[in-house]
Each structure stands twice: as C-alpha cells, then as structure tokens.
Design a protein around this motif. Structure first.
Motif, mmCIF file in Angstrom:
data_model
loop_
_atom_site.group_PDB
_atom_site.id
_atom_site.type_symbol
_atom_site.label_atom_id
_atom_site.label_comp_id
_atom_site.label_asym_id
_atom_site.label_seq_id
_atom_site.Cartn_x
_atom_site.Cartn_y
_atom_site.Cartn_z
ATOM 1 N N LEU A 177 0.848 -1.189 0.000
ATOM 2 C CA LEU A 177 0.000 0.000 0.000
ATOM 3 C C LEU A 177 0.881 1.236 0.000
ATOM 4 O O LEU A 177 1.995 1.227 0.527
ATOM 5 C CB LEU A 177 -0.901 0.029 1.241
ATOM 6 N N MET A 178 0.363 2.308 -0.588
ATOM 7 C CA MET A 178 1.054 3.589 -0.576
ATOM 8 C C MET A 178 0.107 4.663 -0.059
ATOM 9 O O MET A 178 -1.081 4.661 -0.387
ATOM 10 C CB MET A 178 1.533 3.968 -1.982
ATOM 11 N N PHE A 194 -0.276 7.529 9.142
ATOM 12 C CA PHE A 194 0.572 6.395 8.775
ATOM 13 C C PHE A 194 0.142 5.126 9.521
ATOM 14 O O PHE A 194 0.139 4.031 8.947
ATOM 15 C CB PHE A 194 2.035 6.712 9.089
ATOM 16 N N ALA A 195 -0.196 5.272 10.772
ATOM 17 C CA ALA A 195 -0.649 4.112 11.554
ATOM 18 C C ALA A 195 -1.935 3.536 10.968
ATOM 19 O O ALA A 195 -2.139 2.313 10.981
ATOM 20 C CB ALA A 195 -0.858 4.520 13.007
ATOM 21 N N HIS A 196 -2.790 4.413 10.450
ATOM 22 C CA HIS A 196 -4.033 3.954 9.821
ATOM 23 C C HIS A 196 -3.727 3.077 8.610
ATOM 24 O O HIS A 196 -4.343 2.019 8.418
ATOM 25 C CB HIS A 196 -4.867 5.168 9.408
ATOM 26 N N GLU A 202 -2.646 -4.624 7.924
ATOM 27 C CA GLU A 202 -2.647 -5.727 8.891
ATOM 28 C C GLU A 202 -4.002 -6.409 9.000
ATOM 29 O O GLU A 202 -4.069 -7.598 9.347
ATOM 30 C CB GLU A 202 -2.226 -5.194 10.261
ATOM 31 N N THR A 203 -5.070 -5.701 8.709
ATOM 32 C CA THR A 203 -6.416 -6.264 8.884
ATOM 33 C C THR A 203 -6.983 -6.851 7.600
ATOM 34 O O THR A 203 -8.117 -7.335 7.600
ATOM 35 C CB THR A 203 -7.384 -5.193 9.425
ATOM 36 N N ASN A 210 -1.896 -13.293 -5.813
ATOM 37 C CA ASN A 210 -1.390 -12.046 -6.392
ATOM 38 C C ASN A 210 -1.666 -10.830 -5.509
ATOM 39 O O ASN A 210 -1.398 -9.703 -5.921
ATOM 40 C CB ASN A 210 -1.987 -11.813 -7.786
ATOM 41 N N VAL A 211 -2.173 -11.036 -4.302
ATOM 42 C CA VAL A 211 -2.401 -9.932 -3.369
ATOM 43 C C VAL A 211 -1.771 -10.300 -2.031
ATOM 44 O O VAL A 211 -2.296 -11.130 -1.287
ATOM 45 C CB VAL A 211 -3.901 -9.616 -3.181
ATOM 46 N N SER A 212 -0.627 -9.711 -1.743
ATOM 47 C CA SER A 212 0.055 -9.967 -0.476
ATOM 48 C C SER A 212 0.719 -8.666 -0.044
ATOM 49 O O SER A 212 1.673 -8.217 -0.675
ATOM 50 C CB SER A 212 1.105 -11.069 -0.634
#
Length: 246
Positions: A177-178, A194-196, A202-203, A210-212
């Motif tokens: 993610l960016m 940033f924590a969000h 993490e959730t 193909n999604v990691s």
C-alpha cells in the motif's frame, strides 16, 4: 536580495548527493533504532522527477538503485536512456504519480513498479496492457489516508473490497500500500495517518496469490522518520537527496 536558482552542476554532483544520502541513511538508522527495526527493511526510492539525468548518475554512485517518476512520458524517456530492471538494467523505476487510464501503456512498457493504483478502471486497463507486454507488474494500491479532497487514492473504507477485486487480475501483483500523510507540522496527525495505513494492511484477510501486502510505501523528505517508526518499508525522498528543485 533575490534567491539564487540552484546550480545543478554543484547541487547534483556525486559528492553532494553522496553527502545527502549519507545523512538520510543516518536518519533512517536512528528512526529504526528508536523502534527496534533493522535498516535492511527500508528501501529508499529517490524521487528524481524534474531533475536531469545527472541526478540518476550521482544517485547510483551513492548506492541508490530505486528511482521515482510521477509522469508517464517522463518515465518512458528515462527508461529509454537508462533501462530499468525489467529491461535488464541496473535500476528500478517506480511510477509514483497519478495515472490516467490512457497512459497505462507507458507503465506497462517501461515501469518496474507502479505505486499509485487507485481505481477499478485503472486496474482493468493496466492488467490488459501488462498482458499485451507479457508481464506481471508489481503494484501498490494508493490510499487517501489524509482525507484531503485534492489527494488521489482510494477512500480507506473501500480498500479491502478493491483488493478482493484485484484478485481477478493475473498480470498485476499487489504487494503493498502507498499513502501520503497531511503536509502539516503536527507530527501526531501525520503519525496517526501512517498508523491507519499500517492497520489497513494488517487487517486485510484476503488470501489470493497475487495480493500480499508485504510493503508500506509511506514517508517523504519531510516525514520519513515518523513513517519508518510506523512501519514503512519504502520511503520516497526527493529534496533531501537531490536538493531543491529550480
């Protein structure tokens, strides 16, 4: 007295860039030490947009291998002059700017990584273009963590559904993610944003091959230390490495 315009020959000399890279690496090391991380976890993406090719040459001499451009045609021109890893070169070219669907062909042909995937329409077009080029493009999904209307990126509440939809695209590899935090002096606001983004990663519970979400690309010259403290694995740094833009 009027300000003197930056002198690229001096500002972008190998020694000047080396000195700034050394300072950035030291700041990264200090941020890592504060939170018990290893500096090997952090990749510097040197934002070379608008700078001459001398910036790339000096950056490589200073040990940098990742460079970021924000315009598709400019990226194409850079890659034609200095091929990226996908084309057998020695650098990794990141497309970090917002991309219109009609420019997806440039990313599919030239970028080593795309950091601003932010809509189903763009994902579909990029997947189609990648298939035509017989490749899988590593991508980050951009999330609008600041909530600013003028910022690109998916609304946070739409992210997980979008990631699930991306499972269908065989020529896209979503591995991070960016996000860009608010440009404010309040470090706690920046930290919470940033924590969000970290929490969103993490959730996520999807399990497609193909999604990691292995990476978090967050933090720029003004806030990369806070980003590292909050889990960033890639920091996009321009002026702190190359100096001010003219």
């Amino acid at each position: 007295m009027p300000e003197t315009a930056p002198n690229p020959a001096t500002q972008l000399s190998p020694q000047a860039v080396q000195d700034r890279v050394d300072t950035v690496r030291e700041r990264i090391a200090q941020a890592c030490e504060r939170v018990g991380r290893d500096t090997d976890e952090i990749t510097i993406v040197a934002v070379s947009k608008t700078f001459p090719m001398q910036a790339i040459t000096s950056g490589v001499a200073a040990g940098l291998t990742h460079f970021g451009e924000n315009r598709a045609r400019a990226l194409r021109d850079r890659v034609e002059e200095r091929p990226g890893q996908w084309k057998g070169g020695d650098v990794c070219w990141h497309m970090i700017g917002h991309l219109q669907t009609n420019k997806a062909k440039f990313v599919a042909r030239h970028a080593d990584r795309f950091e601003a995937l932010d809509s189903p329409r763009l994902a579909e077009e990029l997947d189609k273009r990648a298939a035509k080029n017989d490749r899988v493009i590593p991508c980050f999904v951009q999330v609008n963590i600041s909530g600013a209307d003028q910022k690109y990126g998916l609304p946070p509440e739409d992210l997980h559904g979008f990631l699930n939809a991306c499972e269908a695209y065989e020529h896209l590899k979503i591995d991070g993610l960016m996000g860009m935090a608010s440009f404010v002096d309040d470090s706690e606001t920046v930290r919470s944003e940033f924590a969000h983004l970290r929490t969103l990663a993490e959730t996520y519970t999807g399990g497609a091959a193909n999604v990691s979400l292995e990476h978090l690309s967050m933090g720029m010259s003004n806030d990369f230390e806070v980003a590292i403290e909050e889990g960033s694995t890639m920091v996009r740094i321009g002026s702190a490495i190359f100096g001010p833009r003219s």
